[in-house]
Design a protein around this motif. Structure first.
Motif, PDB file in Angstrom:
ATOM      1  N   GLN A 205       0.849  -1.186   0.000  1.00  0.00           N
ATOM      2  CA  GLN A 205       0.000   0.000   0.000  1.00  0.00           C
ATOM      3  C   GLN A 205       0.882   1.233   0.000  1.00  0.00           C
ATOM      4  N   ALA A 206       0.891   1.941  -1.133  1.00  0.00           N
ATOM      5  CA  ALA A 206       1.686   3.171  -1.243  1.00  0.00           C
ATOM      6  C   ALA A 206       0.861   4.374  -0.828  1.00  0.00           C
ATOM      7  N   SER A 207       1.526   5.336  -0.205  1.00  0.00           N
ATOM      8  CA  SER A 207       0.853   6.560   0.220  1.00  0.00           C
ATOM      9  C   SER A 207       1.861   7.700   0.283  1.00  0.00           C
ATOM     10  N   GLY A 208       1.352   8.912   0.460  1.00  0.00           N
ATOM     11  CA  GLY A 208       2.224  10.061   0.646  1.00  0.00           C
ATOM     12  C   GLY A 208       2.316  10.996  -0.534  1.00  0.00           C
ATOM     13  N   GLY A 209       1.681  10.647  -1.646  1.00  0.00           N
ATOM     14  CA  GLY A 209       1.716  11.527  -2.798  1.00  0.00           C
ATOM     15  C   GLY A 209       0.901  12.785  -2.571  1.00  0.00           C
ATOM     16  N   GLY A 210       1.067  13.734  -3.482  1.00  0.00           N
ATOM     17  CA  GLY A 210       0.320  14.974  -3.374  1.00  0.00           C
ATOM     18  C   GLY A 210       0.850  16.012  -4.331  1.00  0.00           C
ATOM     19  N   LEU A 211       0.408  17.232  -4.122  1.00  0.00           N
ATOM     20  CA  LEU A 211       0.818  18.366  -4.946  1.00  0.00           C
ATOM     21  C   LEU A 211       1.872  19.166  -4.192  1.00  0.00           C
ATOM     22  N   VAL A 212       2.969  19.456  -4.875  1.00  0.00           N
ATOM     23  CA  VAL A 212       4.065  20.199  -4.261  1.00  0.00           C
ATOM     24  C   VAL A 212       4.655  21.135  -5.300  1.00  0.00           C
ATOM     25  N   GLN A 213       5.215  22.235  -4.843  1.00  0.00           N
ATOM     26  CA  GLN A 213       5.856  23.162  -5.763  1.00  0.00           C
ATOM     27  C   GLN A 213       7.261  22.709  -6.111  1.00  0.00           C
ATOM     28  N   THR A 214       7.765  23.209  -7.205  1.00  0.00           N
ATOM     29  CA  THR A 214       9.142  22.932  -7.605  1.00  0.00           C
ATOM     30  C   THR A 214      10.092  23.276  -6.455  1.00  0.00           C
ATOM     31  N   GLY A 215      11.023  22.350  -6.188  1.00  0.00           N
ATOM     32  CA  GLY A 215      11.968  22.541  -5.096  1.00  0.00           C
ATOM     33  C   GLY A 215      11.500  21.974  -3.777  1.00  0.00           C
ATOM     34  N   GLY A 216      10.253  21.555  -3.713  1.00  0.00           N
ATOM     35  CA  GLY A 216       9.699  21.023  -2.480  1.00  0.00           C
ATOM     36  C   GLY A 216      10.067  19.570  -2.250  1.00  0.00           C
ATOM     37  N   SER A 217       9.524  19.016  -1.164  1.00  0.00           N
ATOM     38  CA  SER A 217       9.831  17.655  -0.758  1.00  0.00           C
ATOM     39  C   SER A 217       8.558  16.876  -0.446  1.00  0.00           C
ATOM     40  N   LEU A 218       8.643  15.587  -0.626  1.00  0.00           N
ATOM     41  CA  LEU A 218       7.591  14.661  -0.229  1.00  0.00           C
ATOM     42  C   LEU A 218       8.251  13.373   0.229  1.00  0.00           C
TER      43      LEU A 218
ATOM     44  N   LEU B 110      10.387   6.513   0.315  1.00  0.00           N
ATOM     45  CA  LEU B 110      11.109   7.245  -0.715  1.00  0.00           C
ATOM     46  C   LEU B 110      11.036   8.715  -0.344  1.00  0.00           C
ATOM     47  N   GLN B 111      12.149   9.251   0.128  1.00  0.00           N
ATOM     48  CA  GLN B 111      12.244  10.668   0.432  1.00  0.00           C
ATOM     49  C   GLN B 111      12.638  11.401  -0.841  1.00  0.00           C
ATOM     50  N   MET B 112      11.811  12.345  -1.243  1.00  0.00           N
ATOM     51  CA  MET B 112      12.041  13.059  -2.488  1.00  0.00           C
ATOM     52  C   MET B 112      12.245  14.533  -2.181  1.00  0.00           C
ATOM     53  N   ASN B 113      13.430  15.020  -2.484  1.00  0.00           N
ATOM     54  CA  ASN B 113      13.778  16.422  -2.262  1.00  0.00           C
ATOM     55  C   ASN B 113      14.056  17.117  -3.597  1.00  0.00           C
TER      56      ASN B 113
ATOM     57  N   TRP C 222       3.161  -5.584  -6.580  1.00  0.00           N
ATOM     58  CA  TRP C 222       3.059  -4.141  -6.843  1.00  0.00           C
ATOM     59  C   TRP C 222       1.965  -3.530  -5.985  1.00  0.00           C
ATOM     60  N   GLY C 223       2.236  -2.292  -5.546  1.00  0.00           N
ATOM     61  CA  GLY C 223       1.215  -1.515  -4.871  1.00  0.00           C
ATOM     62  C   GLY C 223       0.355  -0.791  -5.890  1.00  0.00           C
ATOM     63  N   GLN C 224      -0.618  -0.048  -5.429  1.00  0.00           N
ATOM     64  CA  GLN C 224      -1.605   0.561  -6.312  1.00  0.00           C
ATOM     65  C   GLN C 224      -1.159   1.889  -6.900  1.00  0.00           C
ATOM     66  N   GLY C 225      -0.110   2.487  -6.402  1.00  0.00           N
ATOM     67  CA  GLY C 225       0.360   3.754  -6.940  1.00  0.00           C
ATOM     68  C   GLY C 225      -0.146   4.956  -6.162  1.00  0.00           C
ATOM     69  N   THR C 226       0.677   5.991  -6.096  1.00  0.00           N
ATOM     70  CA  THR C 226       0.297   7.248  -5.465  1.00  0.00           C
ATOM     71  C   THR C 226       0.777   8.383  -6.363  1.00  0.00           C
ATOM     72  N   LEU C 227      -0.075   9.365  -6.591  1.00  0.00           N
ATOM     73  CA  LEU C 227       0.206  10.418  -7.549  1.00  0.00           C
ATOM     74  C   LEU C 227       1.017  11.542  -6.918  1.00  0.00           C
ATOM     75  N   VAL C 228       2.102  11.891  -7.591  1.00  0.00           N
ATOM     76  CA  VAL C 228       2.925  13.039  -7.204  1.00  0.00           C
ATOM     77  C   VAL C 228       2.854  14.068  -8.322  1.00  0.00           C
ATOM     78  N   THR C 229       2.453  15.275  -7.972  1.00  0.00           N
ATOM     79  CA  THR C 229       2.362  16.353  -8.946  1.00  0.00           C
ATOM     80  C   THR C 229       3.236  17.505  -8.473  1.00  0.00           C
ATOM     81  N   VAL C 230       4.170  17.892  -9.332  1.00  0.00           N
ATOM     82  CA  VAL C 230       5.077  18.991  -9.004  1.00  0.00           C
ATOM     83  C   VAL C 230       4.740  20.170  -9.907  1.00  0.00           C
TER      84      VAL C 230
END
Length: 122
Positions: free
Chosen positions: A4-17, A80-83, A112-120
């Motif tokens: 189960q993947a989680s933690g995705g979302g909308l972030v601005q350029t240069g941000g972190s998730l 997965l720490q994304m900076n 495989w997990g179901q996927g989580t959307l990351v939008t930058v």
């Protein structure tokens, strides 16, 4: 194993998730864990992987120095720490588990997990 993947979302350029991948079952520590992503209109691509004990990692060139994969076997969870996120990081991110000791190809992953959307946003 179920993922189960989680933690995705909308972030601005240069941000972190930080993405999380929670696994069911008692055999989490026996799997290599990986993250892949798929952007609209593109094929799924490898992002990062971590071996069973967490001592060895691999990254796609496009994320080296910005993303960090880790795992906590006691919590049956991979991260997965994304900076320094960029618009080109926008994608659905998937976590996956492989019975191989080392795996950077999607076909080598068994679950495989179901996927989580990351939008930058730019």
């Amino acid at each position: 194993v179920q993922l189960q993947a989680s933690g995705g979302g909308l972030v601005q350029t240069g941000g972190s998730l930080r993405l999380s991948c929670a696994a069911s079952g008692r055999t989490f520590s026996s799997y290599t864990m990986g993250w892949f992503r798929q952007a609209p209109g593109k094929e799924r691509e490898f992002v990062a992987s971590i071996n069973r004990g967490g001592g060895s990692t691999n990254y796609a060139d496009s994320v080296k120095g910005r993303f960090t994969i880790s795992r906590d076997n006691a919590k049956n969870t991979a991260y997965l720490q994304m900076n320094s996120l960029k618009p080109e990081d926008t994608a659905v991110y998937y976590c996956a588990a492989s019975s191989r000791g080392w795996a950077v190809v999607a076909d080598w992953y068994d679950y495989w997990g179901q996927g989580t959307l990351v939008t930058v946003s730019s």
